[in-house]
Scaffold this active site. Structure first.
Site, PDB file in Angstrom:
ATOM      1  N   ASN A  48      51.797  50.359  63.391  1.00  0.00           N
ATOM      2  CA  ASN A  48      52.377  51.688  63.612  1.00  0.00           C
ATOM      3  C   ASN A  48      51.428  52.558  64.433  1.00  0.00           C
ATOM      4  O   ASN A  48      50.200  52.437  64.338  1.00  0.00           O
ATOM      5  CB  ASN A  48      52.808  52.363  62.311  1.00  0.00           C
ATOM      6  CG  ASN A  48      51.749  52.421  61.233  1.00  0.00           C
ATOM      7  OD1 ASN A  48      50.798  51.650  61.237  1.00  0.00           O
ATOM      8  ND2 ASN A  48      51.912  53.330  60.293  1.00  0.00           N
ATOM      9  N   VAL A  49      52.034  53.400  65.249  1.00  0.00           N
ATOM     10  CA  VAL A  49      51.286  54.303  66.134  1.00  0.00           C
ATOM     11  C   VAL A  49      51.909  55.687  65.989  1.00  0.00           C
ATOM     12  O   VAL A  49      53.080  55.888  66.343  1.00  0.00           O
ATOM     13  CB  VAL A  49      51.358  53.823  67.604  1.00  0.00           C
ATOM     14  CG1 VAL A  49      50.646  54.808  68.521  1.00  0.00           C
ATOM     15  CG2 VAL A  49      50.753  52.424  67.752  1.00  0.00           C
ATOM     16  N   GLU A  50      51.136  56.615  65.445  1.00  0.00           N
ATOM     17  CA  GLU A  50      51.662  57.963  65.185  1.00  0.00           C
ATOM     18  C   GLU A  50      51.390  58.904  66.355  1.00  0.00           C
ATOM     19  O   GLU A  50      50.770  58.521  67.360  1.00  0.00           O
ATOM     20  CB  GLU A  50      51.061  58.475  63.866  1.00  0.00           C
ATOM     21  CG  GLU A  50      51.484  57.568  62.711  1.00  0.00           C
ATOM     22  CD  GLU A  50      51.038  58.037  61.346  1.00  0.00           C
ATOM     23  OE1 GLU A  50      50.136  58.896  61.254  1.00  0.00           O
ATOM     24  OE2 GLU A  50      51.613  57.531  60.367  1.00  0.00           O
ATOM     25  N   CYS A  59      57.021  53.023  64.309  1.00  0.00           N
ATOM     26  CA  CYS A  59      56.753  52.099  63.208  1.00  0.00           C
ATOM     27  C   CYS A  59      56.176  50.791  63.750  1.00  0.00           C
ATOM     28  O   CYS A  59      56.334  50.470  64.939  1.00  0.00           O
ATOM     29  CB  CYS A  59      58.036  51.792  62.445  1.00  0.00           C
ATOM     30  SG  CYS A  59      58.559  53.093  61.310  1.00  0.00           S
ATOM     31  N   GLU A  61      57.286  47.953  63.355  1.00  0.00           N
ATOM     32  CA  GLU A  61      58.374  47.098  63.841  1.00  0.00           C
ATOM     33  C   GLU A  61      58.755  47.444  65.279  1.00  0.00           C
ATOM     34  O   GLU A  61      59.234  46.583  66.020  1.00  0.00           O
ATOM     35  CB  GLU A  61      59.592  47.249  62.927  1.00  0.00           C
ATOM     36  CG  GLU A  61      59.377  46.722  61.504  1.00  0.00           C
ATOM     37  CD  GLU A  61      58.763  47.748  60.564  1.00  0.00           C
ATOM     38  OE1 GLU A  61      58.150  48.727  61.037  1.00  0.00           O
ATOM     39  OE2 GLU A  61      58.902  47.563  59.351  1.00  0.00           O
ATOM     40  N   CYS A  92      61.480  49.924  56.791  1.00  0.00           N
ATOM     41  CA  CYS A  92      62.351  51.086  56.575  1.00  0.00           C
ATOM     42  C   CYS A  92      63.744  50.790  57.136  1.00  0.00           C
ATOM     43  O   CYS A  92      63.949  49.817  57.866  1.00  0.00           O
ATOM     44  CB  CYS A  92      61.743  52.337  57.223  1.00  0.00           C
ATOM     45  SG  CYS A  92      61.870  52.405  59.021  1.00  0.00           S
ATOM     46  N   CYS A  95      64.131  50.375  60.861  1.00  0.00           N
ATOM     47  CA  CYS A  95      63.499  49.159  61.377  1.00  0.00           C
ATOM     48  C   CYS A  95      64.270  47.906  60.999  1.00  0.00           C
ATOM     49  O   CYS A  95      64.221  46.901  61.703  1.00  0.00           O
ATOM     50  CB  CYS A  95      62.050  49.101  60.940  1.00  0.00           C
ATOM     51  SG  CYS A  95      61.101  50.364  61.828  1.00  0.00           S
TER      52      CYS A  95
END
Ligand code: THU
Length: 132
Positions: A48-50, A59, A61, A92, A95
């Protein structure tokens, strides 16, 4: 032998854990790593990369399906994702839809309640078939 006996679940979990360690999560501090076995035998992964604009978070995925496209495409036979402790995590809802798009017909996921089919985790899914 069932059709899923050849799935390297330990390798998938280890690959997901490795990916999780690359997560960029300064806001949630909740790293996630995902890994998938493709129909040609390759294993791909993502983390994941915010973003400072929280709603733009990608996410694990998302990264995984991008890796799928970037590495030549294909279909997902098996999927595993882990949290920061390396424990199996359920993808989630959004995803699950991302994964559904690229599923192999017999796709399975490692989940908190054991191995599940894609249809079990996203029953009666909307998909490309509705747009045909
Ligand atoms: N997250 C994922 O990467 N995949 C999931 O299936 C569940 C949630 C991430 C998004 C966010 O960076 C963090 O977990 C907390 O929600």
């Amino acid at each position: 032998m069932t059709q899923h006996d050849d799935i390297p679940w330990d390798e998938l979990a280890a690959t997901a854990k490795e990916a999780m360690q690359k997560a960029y999560v300064p806001y949630s501090t909740y790293p996630v790593g995902a890994a998938a076995l493709l129909d040609d035998g390759r294993i791909i992964s993502g983390c994941n990369v915010e973003n400072a604009s929280y709603g733009l978070t990608l996410c694990a995925e998302c990264a995984l399906v991008s890796a799928l496209a970037m590495s030549g495409g294909g279909r997902i036979r098996a999927f595993s994702c882990v949290d920061g402790a390396g424990t199996t995590l359920m993808p989630c809802g959004r995803c699950r839809q991302l994964l559904y798009e690229f599923r192999a017909p017999d796709m399975v996921l490692m989940t908190v309640s054991g191995i599940r089919t894609m249809d079990e985790v996203l029953p009666d899914a909307f998909g490309p078939q509705h747009l045909a």
